[in-house]
Design a protein around this motif. Structure first.
Motif, mmCIF file in Angstrom:
data_model
loop_
_atom_site.group_PDB
_atom_site.id
_atom_site.type_symbol
_atom_site.label_atom_id
_atom_site.label_comp_id
_atom_site.label_asym_id
_atom_site.label_seq_id
_atom_site.Cartn_x
_atom_site.Cartn_y
_atom_site.Cartn_z
ATOM 1 N N MET A 219 29.028 30.397 38.492
ATOM 2 C CA MET A 219 29.427 29.901 37.174
ATOM 3 C C MET A 219 29.623 31.057 36.195
ATOM 4 S SD MET A 219 27.416 26.307 36.459
ATOM 5 C CE MET A 219 25.876 26.577 37.319
ATOM 6 N N GLN A 220 28.731 32.051 36.264
ATOM 7 C CA GLN A 220 28.864 33.195 35.362
ATOM 8 C C GLN A 220 30.096 34.029 35.713
ATOM 9 O OE1 GLN A 220 25.677 35.432 33.907
ATOM 10 N NE2 GLN A 220 24.677 33.603 33.157
ATOM 11 N N ARG A 221 30.346 34.211 37.011
ATOM 12 C CA ARG A 221 31.549 34.960 37.406
ATOM 13 C C ARG A 221 32.806 34.274 36.881
ATOM 14 N NH1 ARG A 221 28.782 35.206 42.546
ATOM 15 N NH2 ARG A 221 27.944 37.317 42.872
ATOM 16 N N ASN A 222 32.855 32.952 37.009
ATOM 17 C CA ASN A 222 34.029 32.213 36.542
ATOM 18 C C ASN A 222 34.180 32.300 35.038
ATOM 19 O OD1 ASN A 222 34.655 31.447 39.165
ATOM 20 N ND2 ASN A 222 33.555 29.506 39.033
ATOM 21 N N TRP A 223 33.057 32.285 34.325
ATOM 22 C CA TRP A 223 33.102 32.352 32.859
ATOM 23 C C TRP A 223 33.592 33.725 32.407
ATOM 24 C CZ3 TRP A 223 32.697 28.440 29.504
ATOM 25 C CH2 TRP A 223 32.586 28.743 28.138
ATOM 26 N N ILE A 224 33.111 34.790 33.056
ATOM 27 C CA ILE A 224 33.560 36.143 32.724
ATOM 28 C C ILE A 224 35.024 36.311 33.114
ATOM 29 C CG2 ILE A 224 33.209 38.602 33.208
ATOM 30 C CD1 ILE A 224 30.200 37.852 33.708
ATOM 31 N N GLY A 225 35.388 35.796 34.286
ATOM 32 C CA GLY A 225 36.788 35.633 34.666
ATOM 33 C C GLY A 225 37.600 36.917 34.771
ATOM 34 N N GLN A 226 37.170 37.824 35.626
ATOM 35 C CA GLN A 226 37.940 39.060 35.809
ATOM 36 C C GLN A 226 39.251 38.791 36.543
ATOM 37 O OE1 GLN A 226 36.994 42.115 38.882
ATOM 38 N NE2 GLN A 226 36.407 43.381 37.132
ATOM 39 N N SER A 227 40.332 39.410 36.087
ATOM 40 C CA SER A 227 41.611 39.301 36.792
ATOM 41 C C SER A 227 42.372 40.618 36.645
ATOM 42 C CB SER A 227 42.441 38.141 36.251
ATOM 43 O OG SER A 227 42.624 38.259 34.849
ATOM 44 N N GLN A 228 43.057 40.988 37.731
ATOM 45 C CA GLN A 228 43.890 42.193 37.729
ATOM 46 C C GLN A 228 45.319 41.767 37.427
ATOM 47 O OE1 GLN A 228 42.345 45.108 38.188
ATOM 48 N NE2 GLN A 228 40.389 44.097 38.632
ATOM 49 N N GLY A 229 45.960 42.474 36.516
ATOM 50 C CA GLY A 229 47.319 42.098 36.179
ATOM 51 C C GLY A 229 48.051 43.198 35.445
ATOM 52 N N VAL A 230 49.110 42.806 34.738
ATOM 53 C CA VAL A 230 49.968 43.744 34.034
ATOM 54 C C VAL A 230 50.218 43.218 32.626
ATOM 55 C CG1 VAL A 230 52.250 44.839 33.990
ATOM 56 C CG2 VAL A 230 51.094 44.483 36.174
ATOM 57 N N GLU A 231 50.093 44.093 31.638
ATOM 58 C CA GLU A 231 50.540 43.777 30.279
ATOM 59 C C GLU A 231 52.000 44.170 30.160
ATOM 60 O OE1 GLU A 231 46.727 44.014 27.234
ATOM 61 O OE2 GLU A 231 48.097 45.720 27.374
ATOM 62 N N ILE A 232 52.817 43.257 29.633
ATOM 63 C CA ILE A 232 54.261 43.473 29.544
ATOM 64 C C ILE A 232 54.687 43.353 28.083
ATOM 65 C CG2 ILE A 232 56.530 42.697 30.318
ATOM 66 C CD1 ILE A 232 55.133 41.434 32.753
ATOM 67 N N ASP A 233 55.489 44.310 27.633
ATOM 68 C CA ASP A 233 55.987 44.318 26.257
ATOM 69 C C ASP A 233 57.415 43.782 26.213
ATOM 70 O OD1 ASP A 233 53.622 45.524 25.453
ATOM 71 O OD2 ASP A 233 54.426 47.557 25.699
ATOM 72 N N PHE A 234 57.639 42.761 25.385
ATOM 73 C CA PHE A 234 58.973 42.227 25.127
ATOM 74 C C PHE A 234 59.351 42.594 23.682
ATOM 75 C CE2 PHE A 234 57.316 39.610 28.503
ATOM 76 C CZ PHE A 234 58.403 39.223 29.262
ATOM 77 N N ALA A 235 60.410 43.359 23.513
ATOM 78 C CA ALA A 235 60.871 43.701 22.164
ATOM 79 C C ALA A 235 61.429 42.451 21.494
ATOM 80 C CB ALA A 235 61.935 44.780 22.222
ATOM 81 N N VAL A 236 61.053 42.224 20.217
ATOM 82 C CA VAL A 236 61.545 41.055 19.475
ATOM 83 C C VAL A 236 62.857 41.436 18.813
ATOM 84 C CG1 VAL A 236 61.014 39.351 17.691
ATOM 85 C CG2 VAL A 236 59.164 40.324 19.075
#
Length: 817
Positions: A219-236
Motif C-alpha cells: 500500500m505504501q509503495r502504491n501511494w508513493i508511486g514511483q514511475s520512470q518516464g520522460v518530461e516533454i516540452d510543448f511550445a505554446v
C-alpha cells in the motif's frame, strides 16, 4: 483464598500491587535488552470502544510476554488530543475544546487502568500540551530554515460550512464528508512539508522492513508511486509559454492529437479570460470531486480552447483542451493525450470527435481495433517515421534521446506522492509558528518565543476559528523590523502530532531540544500495534518525520517501527463497532458485569489479530467459564497440598503424559506469543492443558508436584492475557514473589519425549485407522503395524500395494490398486 472467583476483588488486589511497586515504570537502567511496545494512541473522544480494547489488550499481551522473557519493557500511553471532533463538540455544547478534551482523557485513562494495562503512566502526555507541541513548532522552524518547509498557493477543497480545507478523500460526491455541503475548489495559501524530497528513501527502505506485513508495504509503495518516464516540452503557439507534461509512454508521442490541462492551469485561466464557454466550464470544475476513485468512474468532460501547442518532434499544431480528469495538484496539471493508446483519452476523443491515430501495433496475436477501444499494451511502432519497427522499450530510449537532442525533453523519475499540506483552517490544533509582516513578509517566530501557545479560553461564533478575530493572539511585533504584524491563524494538520509522539515517549521531560539521548536507547519501537486504516497516511508521515528528526541530528535510526501488527476490525452485525454501536460497543458495562480478565480473554480468544471478527456476549460467557474453572482448580489443589520436589524419573505413564502436555504448552505458547503473534491459540493451548490436568488424579506427592507444575505453567502462560487472576493465584501454587517479576516457564525437552506415538493410517488417502507405535520404532515396523490393523487390512485385501508413505510421528498412507 476465596473458593469463588470474584473479579472486582481480584482486580483491585492486583492493581494495588502494581501501583505500589511501580511495576511498569521503565528505566534505561532496567535489566535485560530493551523492548519498546507501543499501541497507536487514541483520540480522546469520550470513552473506549471495543476496537480500543482489542488494540490495547494485544499490545499489553506483547509487552507482558516480553517481560516474562526477560526484556526491559517500556509501554507508554498518551492522547492524540487535537482535532475537529473536540471543536465540533465545543460548538454544540458551548464548552471550550480544552475542557471537553481533558474531561474525556480522565475518563478514558480510568477505563484503561481498569483493564489492567501494563502502562508506564509516568510518561503520559497529550498532544495539546504546550510542552509537547513546543518542539513540533521548533522543528518546523528548523525545517523552514533548511528549505524543507514552504508556503504557496494551492487549489484546495474548501468546505464552506466547516470553514476548512478537506483532503480529497474527505470529499464524497462533491460534498464535505462531515457537513454535506457542496465543496468549492479554491486557491489558498498553504504550508507544505517537502515529503517528496524523501520519496526515494521512503520507497527503498520498505525492502529492508522485514517486520512489516507485505500488504502494508505494498500500500505504501502504491501511494508513493514511483514511475520512470520522460518530461516533454510543448511550445505554446503565440505565447512565450512552454507546456510541460510527464509520460511513462514516450513511445506513443507520435500519436498525440491533443493536450489537456486542468481547470486551474494558467493556460485554462488565459483561455477563460477571453472565452465565456471556457470560463463556464472552468467554474463547473471547481465544484467537482478530486478524489482519484471518483475521477476513474466519472464521465469525462472538457472544452476546447483557441490555444494550440507545437509537437516537439513533428512540428504539428495540437489543440489545447481543458478537461475535468486533469488535476492541477498532480504533476504539471497537463497531459499529452494519445487516444489510440490510452482508454481515457480514447473515450474523450470519441466524445468530442478528436482524431485517433494508431502508432503502436501488437507484437503477437493481440486484437487492435481502434474503432472499439484503445490499444494500451506495448508493441511495435507504426506511423512514427524514423521510429517505425522499434519495440515500445527501444522506442522509449530512442524518442527520449531525440527529445533531449532538441532540448525538448528529459528522462525523469516521477512520484505519485505529493508534498504534505499541513495547514488547517481550524482552531483546535497546534498554531503554526509564523508571523506575517507587511514589510518583511513571512518570518518565523524566534526560538526564544516558543511555544506559540494556543489560547484555551475561547468562544465560538459559528464554525469559524476564533483565532481569526482574537486580537490578543493575532497582534505581535515583527521579530525582524519591530513593526506591528500578525500571527498565522492556520493550525497544523493533526497528523503532525501523531508523527513523532513515539519518540517523545522515550524522554517526555526533555527540554532542549525536542528529544534527548534517551530516544536512542528506546527507539526504534520494537512492536507497533494499530488498525489497518492507518496503513498509509499515519505510517508514511511518521516514517518521514522520523527521517527529518534523524537529519536534524535528533535520532540515530532510519525507521521508527521495527515490527508492525495491523489489526482487523471488531464488528457488530457486520459493521465496524464504535461508540454508536450500542452498549455492546462500550466496554464499561462489560467490565462491570464480567471483569477485566474476562473481557481481555474473550477478546484474545475471538480471532487472530489481523482478522476482523463479529463480537458477541457469548464469547464473554465462554471466557468467564474458563477463568472460573482455572480458579477452582488452583483452589482445590492448594487445599489438598502442592506435593514435594518433582522427580520426573519416578513418574508413571499417566503422570509423564500430563507433564508432557505441560511442556508442549510451554513450547507452543512461546512460539504463538513470540514468533507467530497468534494469541487465540495461546488461550486454546491453556484450555487444553487445564482439561488434561482436570482429568489427572494425583496418587502421591510426586504426582501432586506434576499437577503443581502444570498449574504454575498455565498461570504463567495465560498471565499476559489474564494478568489479575494469575497474579492472585500465583502464591497459591507455591510461587515466590509476584508473578509480574517471574520469568517464562523453563522448557524441559526431556519431558516432550514420548514412549508411544499415535499414527493415523490412510489407504488411498482416506483414514482407515489409528495405531500406537513405540517411539523408537523403525519405519518397517511402523508399516507392518499399520497393515496389520483390522480395518486397514480389510481395505487392502486382494489389492496390490503401489506406494507406501510414512510421515514420521504422524501419518502412514498406503496406495493400493
Amino acid at each position: 483464598m476465596n473458593a469463588v472467583y470474584h473479579p472486582p476483588t481480584v482486580e483491585s488486589q492486583a492493581q494495588e500491587y502494581w501501583n505500589d511497586h511501580e511495576s511498569f515504570r521503565a528505566t534505561e537502567s532496567g535489566e535485560g535488552e530493551k523492548f519498546y511496545c507501543l499501541a497507536m494512541f487514541p483520540y480522546p473522544s469520550g470513552r473506549l470502544h471495543m476496537g480500543h480494547v482489542r488494540c490495547y489488550t494485544l499490545a499489553d499481551v506483547i509487552g507482558r510476554y516480553h517481560r516474562l522473557k526477560g526484556y526491559n519493557v517500556m509501554q507508554p500511553m498518551g492522547w492524540d488530543a487535537f482535532g475537529l471532533p473536540a471543536e465540533n463538540a465545543a460548538i454544540k455544547n458551548g464548552i471550550p475544546p480544552a475542557t471537553w478534551t481533558k474531561d474525556n482523557i480522565a475518563y478514558m485513562r480510568g477505563q484503561m487502568q481498569r483493564l489492567g494495562f501494563g502502562i508506564d503512566w509516568s510518561r503520559e502526555f497529550a498532544t495539546c500540551d504546550p510542552e509537547y507541541y513546543h518542539w513540533e513548532q521548533w522543528l518546523f522552524i528548523k525545517l523552514y530554515e533548511k528549505g524543507l518547509v514552504y508556503r504557496k498557493n494551492a487549489v484546495v477543497n474548501w468546505d464552506p460550512v466547516d470553514q476548512t480545507v478537506l483532503a480529497n478523500e474527505q470529499v464524497v460526491d462533491g460534498r464535505g464528508w462531515r457537513s454535506g455541503a457542496v465543496v468549492e475548489r479554491r486557491e489558498m495559501a498553504q504550508w507544505f512539508l517537502k515529503i517528496t524530497d524523501y520519496a526515494e528513501e521512503l520507497l527503498n527502505e520498505l525492502d529492508k522492513m522485514t517486520g512489516w506485513p507485505e500488504s502494508v508495504k505494498s500500500m505504501q509503495r502504491n501511494w508513493i508511486g514511483q514511475s520512470q518516464g520522460v518530461e516533454i516540452d510543448f511550445a505554446v503557439n503565440g505565447r512565450d509559454d512552454v507546456l510541460t507534461v510527464f509520460t511513462t509512454r514516450p513511445d506513443t508521442l507520435l500519436g498525440a492529437t491533443y493536450v489537456a490541462v486542468a481547470a486551474e492551469h494558467p493556460l485554462a485561466e488565459a483561455a477563460a479570460a477571453v472565452d465565456a464557454e471556457v470560463a463556464a466550464f472552468v467554474e463547473t470544475c471547481k465544484q467537482a470531486t478530486t478524489a482519484e476513485a471518483d475521477l476513474a468512474t466519472m464521465e469525462k468532460a472538457g472544452v476546447a480552447t483557441a490555444l494550440t501547442v507545437k509537437h516537439p518532434l513533428t512540428g504539428a499544431d495540437l489543440p489545447v483542451w481543458v478537461a475535468n480528469f486533469v488535476l492541477m495538484e498532480y504533476g504539471s496539471g497537463a497531459v499529452m493525450s494519445v487516444p489510440g493508446h490510452d482508454q481515457r483519452d480514447w473515450e474523450f476523443a470519441r466524445k468530442y470527435d478528436i482524431p485517433v491515430v494508431q502508432v503502436i501495433a501488437p507484437e503477437g496475436d493481440d486484437d487492435c481495433d481502434l474503432e472499439e477501444a484503445a490499444f494500451t499494451e506495448p508493441g511495435v511502432l507504426v506511423n512514427s517515421g524514423e521510429f517505425d519497427g522499434l519495440t515500445s522499450a527501444a522506442a522509449f530510449d530512442g524518442i527520449a534521446d531525440a527529445l533531449a537532442a532538441k532540448s525538448a525533453g528529459r528522462r525523469v523519475t516521477n512520484y505519485r506522492l505529493r508534498d504534505w499540506g499541513v495547514s488547517r483552517q481550524r482552531y483546535w490544533g497546534c498554531p503554526i509558528p509564523m508571523i506575517h509582516c507587511e514589510h518583511c513578509g513571512v518570518v518565523p517566530v524566534p526560538e526564544q518565543d516558543l511555544p506559540v501557545v494556543l489560547p484555551t479560553e475561547v468562544q465560538f461564533e459559528g464554525v469559524r476559528s476564533p483565532l481569526t478575530t482574537m486580537e490578543s493572539f493575532l497582534q505581535v511585533d515583527c521579530p525582524e523590523c519591530g513593526a506591528p504584524a500578525r500571527r498565522e491563524t492556520d493550525t497544523f494538520d493533526t497528523f503532525m502530532e501523531s508523527s513523532w509522539y513515539y519518540a517523545r515517549f522515550a524522554c517526555p521531560d526533555a527540554n532542549e531540544p525536542m528529544v534527548d539521548d534517551r530516544v536512542n536507547f528506546w527507539a526504534p519501537v520494537n512492536h507497533y500495534v494499530g488498525g489497518i486504516e492507518h496503513a498509509i497516511l499515519h505510517l508514511l508521515y511518521a516514517r518521514f518525520y522520523f527521517k527529518l528528526m534523524r537529519d536534524e541530528g535528533l535520532v540515530d535510526a532510519d525507521e521508527p517501527f521495527t515490527d508492525l501488527l495491523m489489526l482487523g476490525m471488531v464488528l457488530q452485525d457486520g459493521k465496524k463497532m464504535s461508540k454508536s454501536a450500542g452498549d455492546a460497543g462500550d466496554p464499561q458495562k462489560l467490565l462491570d458485569k464480567y471483569g477485566a480478565d474476562t473481557v481481555r480473554t474473550a477478546m484474545m480468544m475471538a480471532a487472530p489479530p489481523h482478522q476482523s471478527f463479529e463480537w458477541g456476549e457469548a464469547q464473554l460467557e465462554g471466557a468467564l467459564r474458563f477463568l472460573k474453572r482455572l480458579w477452582s482448580m488452583v483452589h482445590e489443589h492448594a487445599v489438598g497440598g502442592l506435593g514435594g520436589a518433582l522427580n520426573p524419573a519416578a513418574l508413571g505413564e499417566t503422570a509423564a503424559e500430563v507433564r508432557r502436555k505441560t511442556h508442549e504448552t510451554i513450547a507452543r505458547a512461546d512460539d504463538d506469543l513470540g514468533r507467530r503473534v497468534q494469541f487465540n491459540t495461546v488461550v486454546s493451548a491453556v484450555m487444553e492443558l487445564t482439561n488434561a490436568l482436570s482429568r489427572f488424579d494425583p496418587a502421591d506427592d510426586n504426582e501432586r508436584a506434576v499437577m503443581t507444575e502444570g498449574l504454575r505453567t498455565a498461570l504463567l502462560v495465560i498471565s499476559p492475557i489474564a494478568p489479575h487472576l494469575t497474579h492472585v493465584l500465583w502464591p497459591m501454587v507455591g510461587g515466590e514473589g509476584a508473578l509480574i517479576e517471574q520469568g517464562w516457564p523453563e522448557l524441559d525437552e526431556s519431558a516432550l519425549a514420548q514412549a508411544v506415538i499415535e499414527y493415523v493410517v490412510q489407504v488411498n488417502g482416506k483414514v482407515r485407522g489409528k495405531i500406537e507405535v513405540p517411539a523408537d520404532a523403525e519405519q518397517g515396523v511402523v508399516l507392518d503395524l499399520a497393515k496389520a490393523a483390522d480395518n486397514v487390512a480389510r481395505h487392502m485385501d486382494g489389492k496390490a500395494v503401489v506406494k507406501e508413505i510414512v510421515v514420521p510421528n504422524k501419518l502412514v498412507n498406503i496406495v493400493v490398486r
